[in-house]
Design a protein around this motif. Structure first.
Motif, PDB file in Angstrom:
ATOM      1  N   ARG A  78       0.811  -1.212   0.000  1.00 47.75           N
ATOM      2  CA  ARG A  78       0.000   0.000   0.000  1.00 47.75           C
ATOM      3  C   ARG A  78       0.852   1.273   0.000  1.00 47.75           C
ATOM      4  NH1 ARG A  78      -2.355  -4.205   1.266  1.00 47.75           N
ATOM      5  NH2 ARG A  78      -4.567  -4.558   1.158  1.00 47.75           N
ATOM      6  N   GLY A  79       2.150   1.109  -0.285  1.00 51.22           N
ATOM      7  CA  GLY A  79       3.051   2.254  -0.377  1.00 51.22           C
ATOM      8  C   GLY A  79       3.377   2.895   0.951  1.00 51.22           C
ATOM      9  N   ARG A  80       3.288   2.119   2.020  1.00 50.36           N
ATOM     10  CA  ARG A  80       3.559   2.653   3.355  1.00 50.36           C
ATOM     11  C   ARG A  80       4.673   1.847   4.002  1.00 50.36           C
ATOM     12  NH1 ARG A  80      -1.943   4.748   5.932  1.00 50.36           N
ATOM     13  NH2 ARG A  80      -0.390   5.685   7.270  1.00 50.36           N
ATOM     14  N   GLN A  81       5.173   2.353   5.110  1.00 49.92           N
ATOM     15  CA  GLN A  81       6.230   1.659   5.852  1.00 49.92           C
ATOM     16  C   GLN A  81       5.710   1.293   7.228  1.00 49.92           C
ATOM     17  OE1 GLN A  81       9.902   3.801   6.098  1.00 49.92           O
ATOM     18  NE2 GLN A  81      10.988   2.089   7.023  1.00 49.92           N
ATOM     19  N   PHE A  82       5.910   0.043   7.607  1.00 49.03           N
ATOM     20  CA  PHE A  82       5.490  -0.444   8.925  1.00 49.03           C
ATOM     21  C   PHE A  82       6.673  -0.404   9.871  1.00 49.03           C
ATOM     22  CE2 PHE A  82       4.725  -4.164  11.824  1.00 49.03           C
ATOM     23  CZ  PHE A  82       3.674  -3.597  12.526  1.00 49.03           C
ATOM     24  N   ALA A  83       6.474   0.164  11.047  1.00 51.43           N
ATOM     25  CA  ALA A  83       7.502   0.191  12.088  1.00 51.43           C
ATOM     26  C   ALA A  83       7.102  -0.831  13.160  1.00 51.43           C
ATOM     27  CB  ALA A  83       7.614   1.583  12.697  1.00 51.43           C
ATOM     28  N   PRO A  84       7.655  -2.039  13.082  1.00 46.75           N
ATOM     29  CA  PRO A  84       7.238  -3.086  14.030  1.00 46.75           C
ATOM     30  C   PRO A  84       7.544  -2.696  15.477  1.00 46.75           C
ATOM     31  CG  PRO A  84       8.579  -4.016  12.268  1.00 46.75           C
ATOM     32  CD  PRO A  84       8.667  -2.521  12.152  1.00 46.75           C
ATOM     33  N   PRO A  85       6.569  -2.869  16.361  1.00 46.19           N
ATOM     34  CA  PRO A  85       6.849  -2.600  17.765  1.00 46.19           C
ATOM     35  C   PRO A  85       7.694  -3.723  18.365  1.00 46.19           C
ATOM     36  CG  PRO A  85       4.613  -3.400  17.521  1.00 46.19           C
ATOM     37  CD  PRO A  85       5.191  -3.270  16.135  1.00 46.19           C
ATOM     38  N   LYS A  86       8.424  -3.411  19.408  1.00 48.54           N
ATOM     39  CA  LYS A  86       9.128  -4.442  20.168  1.00 48.54           C
ATOM     40  C   LYS A  86       8.141  -5.009  21.179  1.00 48.54           C
ATOM     41  CE  LYS A  86      13.684  -2.416  19.741  1.00 48.54           C
ATOM     42  NZ  LYS A  86      14.796  -1.779  20.434  1.00 48.54           N
ATOM     43  N   ILE A  87       8.316  -6.288  21.480  1.00 47.29           N
ATOM     44  CA  ILE A  87       7.439  -6.938  22.459  1.00 47.29           C
ATOM     45  C   ILE A  87       8.263  -7.309  23.680  1.00 47.29           C
ATOM     46  CG2 ILE A  87       5.993  -8.948  22.923  1.00 47.29           C
ATOM     47  CD1 ILE A  87       4.891  -8.718  20.172  1.00 47.29           C
ATOM     48  N   PHE A  88       7.743  -6.906  24.842  1.00 39.83           N
ATOM     49  CA  PHE A  88       8.412  -7.155  26.105  1.00 39.83           C
ATOM     50  C   PHE A  88       7.531  -8.013  27.002  1.00 39.83           C
ATOM     51  CE2 PHE A  88      10.320  -3.260  24.564  1.00 39.83           C
ATOM     52  CZ  PHE A  88      11.672  -3.477  24.804  1.00 39.83           C
ATOM     53  N   PRO A  89       7.805  -9.337  27.042  1.00 32.57           N
ATOM     54  CA  PRO A  89       7.103 -10.159  28.028  1.00 32.57           C
ATOM     55  C   PRO A  89       7.712  -9.854  29.407  1.00 32.57           C
ATOM     56  CG  PRO A  89       8.185 -11.511  26.342  1.00 32.57           C
ATOM     57  CD  PRO A  89       8.660 -10.118  26.180  1.00 32.57           C
ATOM     58  N   PHE A  90       6.873  -9.730  30.411  1.00 31.72           N
ATOM     59  CA  PHE A  90       7.376  -9.422  31.747  1.00 31.72           C
ATOM     60  C   PHE A  90       6.655 -10.271  32.780  1.00 31.72           C
ATOM     61  CE2 PHE A  90       3.687  -6.730  31.267  1.00 31.72           C
ATOM     62  CZ  PHE A  90       3.085  -6.746  32.523  1.00 31.72           C
ATOM     63  N   THR A  91       7.206 -10.326  33.969  1.00 31.60           N
ATOM     64  CA  THR A  91       6.532 -10.934  35.115  1.00 31.60           C
ATOM     65  C   THR A  91       6.539  -9.903  36.229  1.00 31.60           C
ATOM     66  OG1 THR A  91       8.581 -11.955  35.882  1.00 31.60           O
ATOM     67  CG2 THR A  91       7.140 -13.320  34.528  1.00 31.60           C
ATOM     68  N   GLY A  92       5.496  -9.914  37.011  1.00 30.32           N
ATOM     69  CA  GLY A  92       5.390  -8.938  38.102  1.00 30.32           C
ATOM     70  C   GLY A  92       4.849  -7.624  37.596  1.00 30.32           C
ATOM     71  N   SER A  93       5.719  -6.652  37.422  1.00 35.69           N
ATOM     72  CA  SER A  93       5.316  -5.355  36.876  1.00 35.69           C
ATOM     73  C   SER A  93       6.481  -4.786  36.082  1.00 35.69           C
ATOM     74  CB  SER A  93       4.906  -4.397  37.999  1.00 35.69           C
ATOM     75  OG  SER A  93       6.011  -4.090  38.810  1.00 35.69           O
ATOM     76  N   ILE A  94       6.170  -3.760  35.287  1.00 33.11           N
ATOM     77  CA  ILE A  94       7.195  -3.146  34.449  1.00 33.11           C
ATOM     78  C   ILE A  94       6.853  -1.676  34.245  1.00 33.11           C
ATOM     79  CG2 ILE A  94       6.033  -3.767  32.296  1.00 33.11           C
ATOM     80  CD1 ILE A  94       8.825  -4.292  31.069  1.00 33.11           C
ATOM     81  N   SER A  95       7.883  -0.848  34.236  1.00 30.84           N
ATOM     82  CA  SER A  95       7.696   0.570  33.935  1.00 30.84           C
ATOM     83  C   SER A  95       7.747   0.764  32.437  1.00 30.84           C
ATOM     84  CB  SER A  95       8.801   1.406  34.584  1.00 30.84           C
ATOM     85  OG  SER A  95       8.678   1.367  35.977  1.00 30.84           O
ATOM     86  N   THR A  96       6.791   1.529  31.901  1.00 33.95           N
ATOM     87  CA  THR A  96       6.724   1.791  30.470  1.00 33.95           C
ATOM     88  C   THR A  96       6.607   3.294  30.246  1.00 33.95           C
ATOM     89  OG1 THR A  96       4.329   1.855  30.122  1.00 33.95           O
ATOM     90  CG2 THR A  96       5.338  -0.329  30.302  1.00 33.95           C
ATOM     91  N   ALA A  97       6.747   3.722  29.029  1.00 35.71           N
ATOM     92  CA  ALA A  97       6.547   5.128  28.692  1.00 35.71           C
ATOM     93  C   ALA A  97       5.091   5.547  28.898  1.00 35.71           C
ATOM     94  CB  ALA A  97       6.973   5.393  27.246  1.00 35.71           C
TER      95      ALA A  97
END
Length: 181
Positions: A78-97
């Motif tokens: 479709r003439g576009r660019q995909f920016a794949p996200p990174k995947i972060f599996p975690f246990t407990g809790s995690i700080s994110t943006a």
């Protein structure tokens, strides 16, 4: 509110039985498994081991590159660019943006284009699905990851901003498109 899972409240999700608003993608997998009898308020929660969590991470490591290839091809056609996200599996809790993520939840964070998934919860879903559906249960974790990736696709297509129900339905649709094979 939390996700009602085997009669227990899991923080960070929604109450499946009441369909309240939520910030993660586990409701669809939970509802599908509930409908299939895999989640039961009377059944004990599956005991999750470190080996189960390692299996979840391995399944995600196998599935995510495929998802990214598919979406890259779709965007390229479709003439576009995909920016794949990174995947972060975690246990407990995690700080994110996007803030602190607790147990029993998953989320696509548009601020950093990352997906955060509670690996212990996914392992529990996999074990229960395996027991009730007589499979290896891997689809439970994979469809949740695909759903959250669907939110990344929405963001990159500029189709977010509708009501939350429509956004969740679209993410489910994108998940189905990429997991159909």
């Amino acid at each position: 509110n939390g996700l009602v899972y085997n009669g227990q409240m899991k923080p960070g999700g929604i109450q499946v039985l009441t369909q309240k608003r939520y910030r993660g993608g586990f409701v669809r997998a939970g509802v599908l498994l509930l409908a299939a009898g895999a989640l039961s308020p009377l059944a004990p929660a599956a005991d999750v081991t470190p080996a189960d969590i390692a299996v979840v991470k391995a399944k995600l490591n196998d599935a995510v590159p495929f998802f990214n290839r598919v979406w890259t091809q779709v965007f390229t056609l479709r003439g576009r660019q995909f920016a794949p996200p990174k995947i972060f599996p975690f246990t407990g809790s995690i700080s994110t943006a996007c803030g602190q993520m607790g147990r029993g939840n998953g989320m696509y964070c548009p601020q950093d284009n990352n997906i955060y998934l509670d690996a212990e919860f996914l392992a529990s879903l996999m074990k229960d699905a395996a027991m009730w559906l007589k499979t290896d249960g891997d689809y439970a974790a994979i469809v949740v990851a695909a759903h959250e990736l669907g939110h990344a696709v929405q963001r990159q297509l500029g189709t977010t901003g509708k009501d939350s129900y429509q956004e969740e339905q679209a993410a489910d649709c994108f998940a189905g498109a990429v997991t159909r094979e």
